[in-house]
Design a protein around this motif. Structure first.
Motif, mmCIF file in Angstrom:
data_model
loop_
_atom_site.group_PDB
_atom_site.id
_atom_site.type_symbol
_atom_site.label_atom_id
_atom_site.label_comp_id
_atom_site.label_asym_id
_atom_site.label_seq_id
_atom_site.Cartn_x
_atom_site.Cartn_y
_atom_site.Cartn_z
ATOM 1 N N ALA A 20 0.832 -1.211 0.000
ATOM 2 C CA ALA A 20 0.000 0.000 0.000
ATOM 3 C C ALA A 20 0.863 1.256 0.000
ATOM 4 O O ALA A 20 0.484 2.276 -0.575
ATOM 5 N N ASN B 13 -1.457 4.237 -1.395
ATOM 6 C CA ASN B 13 -2.746 4.029 -0.737
ATOM 7 C C ASN B 13 -2.661 4.526 0.712
ATOM 8 O O ASN B 13 -1.874 4.018 1.510
ATOM 9 N N ASN C 234 0.494 0.531 8.221
ATOM 10 C CA ASN C 234 1.468 0.133 7.203
ATOM 11 C C ASN C 234 2.852 0.693 7.509
ATOM 12 O O ASN C 234 3.866 0.007 7.311
#
Length: 379
Positions: free
Chosen positions: A265, A270, A277
């Motif tokens: 991601a 993202n 993350n």
């Protein structure tokens, strides 16, 4: 590709009865395509990690080494550029060698030969930097040498790129056939054509093909004895689109990112679950790399005697905890006297301050203890 020549369709000694048809096919260089995909995936992932490490700060008490590690490692590179180069080479080549020149410049070696020994320290010879090869032999304690040792990534490089390269090549070849103009040309003649007629006919075919290739609307005049028939839209069409082709490099990048420890991601921009993350990236990818750097620098820059006295190199980067996010926890740790301010500052990557080694306890903790004590006495 050799230019299509109408004259190649005829053999003079056999008239128009026999056709000599030759094809010059464009061969798809699968080896070059695999190399491209490999370099693309590694570049994206390695550069992402290298940029992250490049933002790190190297803390060392020696002023000379502090300047060299954080400001100017050599005459050509800033500290950020230097450490990005080190980490990129470490990930892509699975190893990296940094030597100290006679002018006290830290240089990243392009190639070298390592001599390994069982009971003596290893040596490096033939060390080459930007085309210059050192005549001296470097001992292990004179260099910074790191190995990535990511066997999962090595397996991907050795095997996965081959499969992806072949698949990508086939999709590219199929996509090129989308909306391709296909047709045949036939000429009616009772005998061989003279040179002048053949030249005129060749020129006409060339202009005809150029019109079909370059114009959105092309009208061709009919010539007696000449027939052009187009097969586009009838046979041989494909349904490959660009989205299917783009999925191949993206999938390869994702696999390499997983092997290195980068949440995909982050690579694709993202922002959903960005905090989680980043935490995963810092824990499973960035922290191990910074620990490698710390260990190597401490082993080569700090003497064992100084290390035992508490002197060491500390590397802090974007994995440093955010003190604002931890403000409430910090307050509880200090106010309960579990930790001193300097102990907390050290965990956050900050220098100790004067008077920060004292322990504090706020009134609410004292009152709770007093009440407990009073209750115990009265009982």
């Amino acid at each position: 590709m050799r230019k299509f020549n109408f004259l190649d369709l005829f053999k003079r000694n056999q008239g128009l009865a026999d056709l000599a048809i030759g094809f010059d096919e464009e061969s798809f260089d699968s080896a070059a395509q695999k190399t491209y995909l490999k370099r693309l995936a590694l570049d994206i992932c390695a550069n992402f990690v290298a940029r992250s490490v490049g933002q790190s700060e190297f803390k060392v008490e020696n002023p000379g080494w502090h300047y060299k590690l954080n400001i100017r490692p050599n005459t050509d590179l800033s500290a950020t550029q230097f450490w990005e180069q080190v980490v990129y080479k470490l990930i892509v080549d699975n190893r990296v060698l940094v030597v100290l020149s006679d002018t006290d410049d830290l240089l990243v070696a392009d190639s070298w030969t390592r001599n390994e020994y069982a009971v003596y320290e290893d040596t490096f010879e033939g060390v080459t930097v930007k085309g210059y090869t050192f005549s001296r032999i470097f001992r292990m304690n004179e260099v910074l040498y790191l190995e990535y040792n990511n066997q999962k990534l090595t397996r991907y490089i050795d095997g996965l790129f081959s499969d992806y390269g072949e698949l990508y090549a086939r999709l590219m070849e199929a996509a090129k056939r989308n909306n391709q103009i296909r047709g045949t040309v036939s000429v009616e003649s009772n005998g061989s054509l003279d040179a002048k007629t053949r030249e005129k006919l060749q020129n006409y075919i060339d202009r005809l093909f150029q019109a079909f290739n370059n114009r959105s609307i092309a009208i061709a005049p009919l010539i007696k004895g000449f027939k052009y028939e187009e097969y586009t839209g009838k046979t041989g069409t494909t349904n490959i689109n660009l989205d299917e082709i783009n999925k191949i490099p993206d999938g390869l990048v994702d696999n390499v990112a997983d092997a290195i420890g980068i949440p995909t991601a982050l690579l694709h921009g993202n922002r959903a679950e960005l905090k989680d993350n980043m935490t995963a990236f810092n824990k499973y990818c960035l922290a191990p790399l910074l620990k490698k750097l710390e260990d190597e620098l401490n082993a080569k820059i700090i003497s064992p005697k100084d290390y035992m006295k508490g002197k060491r190199v500390e590397v802090t980067g974007i994995n440093r905890p955010d003190m604002f996010d931890l403000a409430e926890s910090i307050d509880k740790l200090i106010s309960s006297s579990a930790f001193s301010p300097n102990e907390i500052r050290k965990e956050l990557g900050y220098e100790a301050r004067e008077g920060g080694d004292e322990y504090y306890r706020t009134k609410n903790y004292e009152e709770a203890e007093n009440k407990t004590g009073e209750g115990g006495e009265s009982g």
